[in-house]
Motif scaffolding. Structure first.
Motif, PDB file in Angstrom:
ATOM      1  N   LYS A  51       1.708 -19.742 -24.031  1.00  0.00           N
ATOM      2  CA  LYS A  51       3.069 -19.720 -23.426  1.00  0.00           C
ATOM      3  C   LYS A  51       3.985 -18.491 -23.303  1.00  0.00           C
ATOM      4  CE  LYS A  51       7.204 -22.616 -24.233  1.00  0.00           C
ATOM      5  NZ  LYS A  51       7.769 -23.837 -25.236  1.00  0.00           N
ATOM      6  N   GLU A 510       0.847 -22.695 -14.441  1.00  0.00           N
ATOM      7  CA  GLU A 510       1.723 -22.534 -15.596  1.00  0.00           C
ATOM      8  C   GLU A 510       1.473 -23.296 -16.731  1.00  0.00           C
ATOM      9  OE1 GLU A 510       5.842 -21.628 -14.035  1.00  0.00           O
ATOM     10  OE2 GLU A 510       5.356 -23.375 -12.730  1.00  0.00           O
ATOM     11  N   TYR A 511       2.226 -22.761 -17.868  1.00  0.00           N
ATOM     12  CA  TYR A 511       1.697 -23.446 -19.278  1.00  0.00           C
ATOM     13  C   TYR A 511       2.001 -24.923 -19.099  1.00  0.00           C
ATOM     14  CZ  TYR A 511       2.342 -24.457 -24.215  1.00  0.00           C
ATOM     15  OH  TYR A 511       2.466 -25.000 -25.558  1.00  0.00           O
ATOM     16  N   ASP A 512       3.013 -25.368 -18.739  1.00  0.00           N
ATOM     17  CA  ASP A 512       3.166 -26.793 -18.762  1.00  0.00           C
ATOM     18  C   ASP A 512       2.453 -27.619 -17.495  1.00  0.00           C
ATOM     19  OD1 ASP A 512       5.799 -26.309 -20.063  1.00  0.00           O
ATOM     20  OD2 ASP A 512       7.030 -26.447 -18.434  1.00  0.00           O
ATOM     21  N   THR A 515      -2.296 -29.977 -19.795  1.00  0.00           N
ATOM     22  CA  THR A 515      -2.102 -31.124 -20.630  1.00  0.00           C
ATOM     23  C   THR A 515      -3.128 -31.303 -21.584  1.00  0.00           C
ATOM     24  OG1 THR A 515      -2.934 -32.221 -18.778  1.00  0.00           O
ATOM     25  CG2 THR A 515      -0.718 -32.156 -18.646  1.00  0.00           C
TER      26      THR A 515
END
Length: 562
Positions: A51, A510-512, A515
């Protein structure tokens, strides 16, 4: 821990297993390797490091930027917290001298002299950059020649440049190998399994050796293994070169790619059938074809600066044989600011490769907790992988720890973000005696070993392990396949394709967007066990007889034993 009494005995078993990766010999060799306990790896560390490194604050981690300064400082901090020691004679870093070149004010690429003029627009139709350290690049009235796959392989009796003087000329070449469409990994150039001759980097190198003014690779998504979006985002921004004494004077004026439809338009204008020539180029003895009368013109300015980038090195000294080394590698860099998507111009590189650096830190913690093994373990975070494996190449050619005393290693480039799988895929299976170690890992995790499903994509030559392999050090390159525990092969392929299409080398990585972390942890367990086995045996795995890297290993080990 069970071990054979002599390294020669183990080496014999490993060699036998490498020749028969799925029989009793493989099982016997795997059983002879040290038993290792699989650790409880810290998911919180893996997530926290990923992150942080992939946040916008690091601006895509491009070498030579403020993003590098933050990245290097952060990795050092994490290495210290994990209990490692500085790996370069008391320093955490190794300087890597680079040259930063950014193409500016690029003109359209025009071809004149054919039936009709052909114009290719920069970025949308073609990309080009220079490996020469000079303020301006200009290709003017350059004759154009099609040289098939642009391969000169004397050992195969294959030379696409035979009888051709390309000085001052622009050569157009095809990506991949001539037999890339073969269903099996057999043939003149290993069939579906791409060789180094198929890589874009080789095409540029050979064109330069032949004295060409410029080289344009025809982009075709399937043999290239990625879409034009990847070519554009990777080649229209700042490029990094290893600093050389001659400033790249031995390189072409320009290297680039051209879209397939535009290449077909060019050939038609010259009175040539592109598809027929592409088919003819598959056969040995193909002769280069001049696009008679056609002249290429394009150019761009070069914004140049010299940068000192850094590899970050931590070490956990071995307890019994500290002068023998096992490597864990991963690249910390990414593309920095890149082609914007929906207003976002930061290529954060969460999976590629903040996850790999997070894996280094996570495993360093696990090693420290379990206690140091017999051999020393080196955690090497390298720079400029995205620019052509420059950081790992520099380390391999200027090693802190002699390669002759480096047992082998594990490279981690983009951990598995699609979920745990039933299978393990080995890239380059059958090349080295490390296959027996993978067999042991499969037994530990009750997973099935499979051959690489897309060998035509040339993954063995696309990451940092290749820099070490070229100089003889056997390196693991394996990980999860597509057969998801939840969803099976179809779901796994769909998830992998979605990442490649929508996030690979793009702002969406990206980090988000991650999942599922279970697959990363599952693979890190395997990587831990692989390195730990190497660090607890006294064997020296080698490449199988006849492999392209065997001679380099034999030479270095022979010198070390004198």
């Amino acid at each position: 821990m069970s071990r054979l009494s002599t390294p020669l005995a183990l080496a014999a078993l490993l060699s036998l297993a490498a020749c028969n990766g799925s029989g009793d010999a493989s099982k016997t060799a795997a059983a002879a390797l040290p038993d290792v306990a699989l650790p409880d790896l810290s998911l919180s560390t893996l997530q926290a490091v990923t992150k942080e490194l992939s946040s916008d604050a690091f601006e895509g981690r491009a070498p030579g930027t403020a993003g590098e300064e933050k990245t290097v400082a952060y990795i050092i901090k994490q290495y210290e917290a994990a209990g490692l020691k500085p790996g370069n004679n008391g320093s955490w870093t190794q300087d890597v001298p680079l040259v930063e070149i950014t193409a500016k004010n690029a003109t359209p690429l025009t071809f004149t002299g054919g039936k009709t003029p052909v114009t290719a627009q920069y970025a949308s139709d073609y990309v080009a950059f220079s490996y020469r350290v000079q303020p301006k690049t200009e290709v003017k009235d350059s004759d154009v020649v099609f040289v098939g796959y642009g391969i000169n392989a004397p050992e195969k009796g294959w030379n696409d440049y035979a009888g051709l003087d390309v000085k001052g000329k622009t050569v157009v070449v095809l990506v991949n190998d001539p037999d890339w469409q073969t269903k099996e990994a057999k043939g003149e150039f290993n069939g579906r399994a791409m060789t180094y001759y198929g890589r874009w980097s080789y095409k540029y190198e050979e064109a330069a050796r032949q004295g060409a003014a410029a080289v344009l690779i025809v982009h075709d998504t399937e043999p290239a293994a990625y879409g034009w979006n990847v070519v554009e985002s990777s080649n229209t921004g700042t490029q990094y070169l290893a600093e050389s004494k001659n400033g790249g004077a031995d390189q072409t004026l320009a290297n680039g790619w051209i879209q397939l439809p535009k290449a077909k338009e060019l050939f038609a204008s010259a009175g040539q059938d592109f598809d027929k020539l592409r088919e003819a180029a598959k056969k040995k003895g193909f002769k280069p074809v001049a696009l008679t009368g056609v002249k290429a013109n394009f150019g761009f300015d070069n914004q140049i600066s010299k940068k000192m980038s850094r590899n970050v090195i931590g070490i956990l000294p071995g307890t019994k044989r500290p002068n023998e080394y096992v490597l864990y590698t991963g690249h910390w860099d990414h593309l920095g600011r890149c082609t914007p998507v929906a207003g976002d111009d930061i290529c954060n590189g969460a999976v590629d490769n903040a996850s790999g650096i997070a894996g280094l830190v996570t495993m360093a913690e696990a090693y420290k907790k379990a206690g140091a093994p017999d051999r020393s373990v080196v955690f090497l975070a390298v720079t400029a992988e995205e620019s052509g494996l420059l950081g790992s190449k520099y380390y391999a050619e200027n090693p802190v720890f002699p390669l002759a005393q480096t047992v082998g290693g594990v490279n981690m480039d983009a951990l598995n973000a699609i979920g745990p799988t039933k299978d393990i895929v080995v890239v380059g299976r059958g090349k080295s005696e490390l296959d027996a170690y993978v067999a042991k890992l499969a037994q530990l995790e009750k997973r099935v070993i499979k051959d690489e499903p897309t060998p035509e994509k040339g993954f063995y030559y696309r990451s940092d392990h290749f820099s070490f392999a070229k100089l003889g050090v056997p390196m693991f390159n394996f990980g999860s396949g597509d057969d998801l525990i939840n969803g099976g092969i179809e779901a796994g392929k769909k998830a992998a394709e979605d990442y490649e299409k929508n996030r690979y080398h793009a702002p969406g990585d990206e980090y988000d967007a991650i999942t599922n972390w279970d697959g990363m942890i599952a693979d890190l367990r395997l990587y831990y066990a692989a390195g730990r086995m190497l660090a607890m045996t006294d064997a020296w795995p080698n490449w199988v007889k006849g492999d392209e890297f065997r001679a380099a290993r034999d030479k270095s080990r022979s010198a070390a034993q004198k």
